[in-house]
Design a protein around this motif. Sequence first.
Motif, PDB file in Angstrom:
ATOM      1  N   ASN A  37       0.807  -1.248  -0.021  1.00 15.00           N
ATOM      2  CA  ASN A  37      -0.026  -0.042  -0.031  1.00 15.00           C
ATOM      3  C   ASN A  37       0.818   1.227   0.131  1.00 15.00           C
ATOM      4  OD1 ASN A  37      -1.331   2.083   2.246  1.00 15.00           O
ATOM      5  ND2 ASN A  37      -2.840   1.721   0.421  1.00 15.00           N
ATOM      6  N   SER A  38       0.555   2.227  -0.715  1.00 10.95           N
ATOM      7  CA  SER A  38       1.274   3.391  -0.863  1.00 10.95           C
ATOM      8  C   SER A  38       2.960   3.151  -1.162  1.00 10.95           C
ATOM      9  CB  SER A  38       1.171   4.226   0.537  1.00 10.95           C
ATOM     10  OG  SER A  38       1.380   5.506   0.302  1.00 10.95           O
ATOM     11  N   GLN A  92      -7.153  -0.083  -6.870  1.00  9.04           N
ATOM     12  CA  GLN A  92      -7.051   1.233  -6.810  1.00  9.04           C
ATOM     13  C   GLN A  92      -8.417   1.835  -6.107  1.00  9.04           C
ATOM     14  OE1 GLN A  92      -4.705   3.639  -7.794  1.00  9.04           O
ATOM     15  NE2 GLN A  92      -5.974   4.914  -6.661  1.00  9.04           N
ATOM     16  N   ASP A 129      -9.072   8.193  -3.861  1.00  6.31           N
ATOM     17  CA  ASP A 129      -7.845   8.410  -3.018  1.00  6.31           C
ATOM     18  C   ASP A 129      -7.728   9.982  -3.348  1.00  6.31           C
ATOM     19  OD1 ASP A 129      -5.387   8.695  -2.085  1.00  6.31           O
ATOM     20  OD2 ASP A 129      -4.621   7.051  -3.412  1.00  6.31           O
ATOM     21  N   ILE A 165      -4.863  11.524  -2.466  1.00  5.48           N
ATOM     22  CA  ILE A 165      -3.539  11.894  -2.528  1.00  5.48           C
ATOM     23  C   ILE A 165      -2.970  11.744  -4.125  1.00  5.48           C
ATOM     24  CG2 ILE A 165      -1.137  10.966  -2.260  1.00  5.48           C
ATOM     25  CD1 ILE A 165      -2.304   9.828   0.364  1.00  5.48           C
ATOM     26  N   SER A 166      -3.984  11.128  -4.785  1.00 11.17           N
ATOM     27  CA  SER A 166      -3.748  11.305  -6.402  1.00 11.17           C
ATOM     28  C   SER A 166      -4.763  11.323  -7.357  1.00 11.17           C
ATOM     29  CB  SER A 166      -3.095  10.150  -6.464  1.00 11.17           C
ATOM     30  OG  SER A 166      -3.905   8.908  -6.292  1.00 11.17           O
ATOM     31  N   CYS A 191      -6.686   9.591  -9.351  1.00 10.34           N
ATOM     32  CA  CYS A 191      -7.088   8.333  -9.629  1.00 10.34           C
ATOM     33  C   CYS A 191      -7.489   8.026 -11.120  1.00 10.34           C
ATOM     34  CB  CYS A 191      -8.248   7.641  -8.658  1.00 10.34           C
ATOM     35  SG  CYS A 191      -7.931   8.116  -7.054  1.00 10.34           S
ATOM     36  N   HIS A 217      -7.313   6.018   0.151  1.00 12.32           N
ATOM     37  CA  HIS A 217      -5.959   5.633  -0.198  1.00 12.32           C
ATOM     38  C   HIS A 217      -5.629   4.249   0.277  1.00 12.32           C
ATOM     39  CE1 HIS A 217      -1.653   6.468  -0.988  1.00 12.32           C
ATOM     40  NE2 HIS A 217      -1.320   6.114   0.124  1.00 12.32           N
ATOM     41  N   CYS A 218      -6.563   3.859   1.221  1.00 16.67           N
ATOM     42  CA  CYS A 218      -6.108   2.722   1.923  1.00 16.67           C
ATOM     43  C   CYS A 218      -7.152   1.529   1.643  1.00 16.67           C
ATOM     44  CB  CYS A 218      -5.427   2.917   3.358  1.00 16.67           C
ATOM     45  SG  CYS A 218      -4.264   3.808   3.751  1.00 16.67           S
TER      46      CYS A 218
END
Length: 509
Positions: free
Chosen positions: A433-434, A446, A450, A452-453, A455, A478-479
């Motif tokens: 992960n990550s 995916q 998320d 953070i990015s 997607c 994200h997780c």
Amino acid sequence: MLELLLFALQDLRNSLKERGSNLMIRFGNAEHVIQQLASEVVTLQLLLMMPQYMVEQVNASCVFAEQEVEYELYLLLDVVKECMKPVTVRECAPRIELWNTPFYDVNVLQNLPASYDDFKKLRLPILNHFSCQNYLLQTWNWTGIFIEIGTLPVYDDVKNFITSNQGRLRERWNSIKLTSAETLLRNKIMKSSESSEGSYDSRQLQSKKSNESVFLSQKGNAVGGGTNNVLNALAAYLRYFEGTAHDDWQEIHEKVRSSESRNGASFIALFGPALSLGIISRSVHYEAIKYERERNAGFISPFGYSATTIAGAVDAVCSKEWYWLMALRNQTNNDGIHSTRMWKWNGFLIQYTVAGNDGPAVVLVHGFGAFAEHYRDNINGLAGAGNRVWAITLLGFDNSEKPNIVYTELLWAELLRDFIVDVVGEPVHLVGNSIGEFREKVLIIQGMKDPISDCSSRVATLKEHCDGLVIKELDAGHCPHDEVPEQVNDILYEWIPRIESQILTGSPA
């Protein structure tokens, strides 16, 4: 590390001889060697008709063993106990007596705080530098005892012994570790087949240490030699800011400048291997504090140490002792759902969890800021589905050690590679992960929410440029393994057996 170990053994033997004792060296499996030694000593008692006081000194009714927290060494003690049962001394089997030389005066491990910072606030007393130094030496006198002591081996002898006892398959498997991740990455980028240069690694040391240098190799930073050499190098390190006219100290100071990537980080770079082997652990703290008092008219300031070298040395020793205590506490409390174990990598304690007895090997790797427990909702499910599961806590996170070094993805890649080789011992299915993700993966789960990015763009790019990928898009962040563990587990339940079947039949993925 192996070469440094041989220097340490030679120094230890010389030190013991000066005190009227000696160091016995035998090759072989520990359980068989100890059983043989116990039998030899019993036989000597009977054949030599020794007086009672001598019998008391050489009887094998007790075997001293240093208390360990690493799982493999802890397991070895159980094996030794079983092997000792057939040996009879005074109508009973010799007992195993665990001992250690505690650094802190800690009476109840369960009362330790959960963080190192909170632990430092307790300001626990540190036991006397020399309090345990002669303990075991006083329990054995070699005068008049005729047991084969054994010769000190050279590097090639030990290497050949290790190779001959691990088998061809294990030897080939271990050879994976000989090339650093940095070299592999550089070669891949340059599309070069020349992979023999390799960055410095203490496991690759084979050259003899020159008499003029305290370092094990010209390229490396590891201080080697006997205790006196290491302590002399330590004195030079602590006094870095004073300057020196001594050639050997100047060499140390040059290495400090080149390895001080962050305040105090040079200590681990120079003395990490020696500290790991226990050559100087207690002496480091003693000498550092002694020097600090010399600089400050006998006082220790409550606001910190007067030099980064002193602070780096003291913190390295104290934190290592702290993580050892925590590992010991976890060992005594290991009654949870998963089996929590410790593994030592490059001298640092790494925590991991194991579940399952049969099936394919699966290794779970957490992301930044997390740890093995981040997979708490996946471990049992995967194990119950017929897999053997390992979840590792990377160096620098949670209950694995946090040494003062520079952390990079290449560092973690080498740690993970060595974990697979040394602990798992076979090819694995990696789940990450990550920062725990892997570039060669063919399955990507995916989370499309998320934060953070981007997607959608990421998935589109992967589909366009990476052939053979299988991408599962989930309504998660994200997780996904933590947010929707049932969905992730179901995907892995289907994925792992399919890949195993393809491997067995030789069909393409």
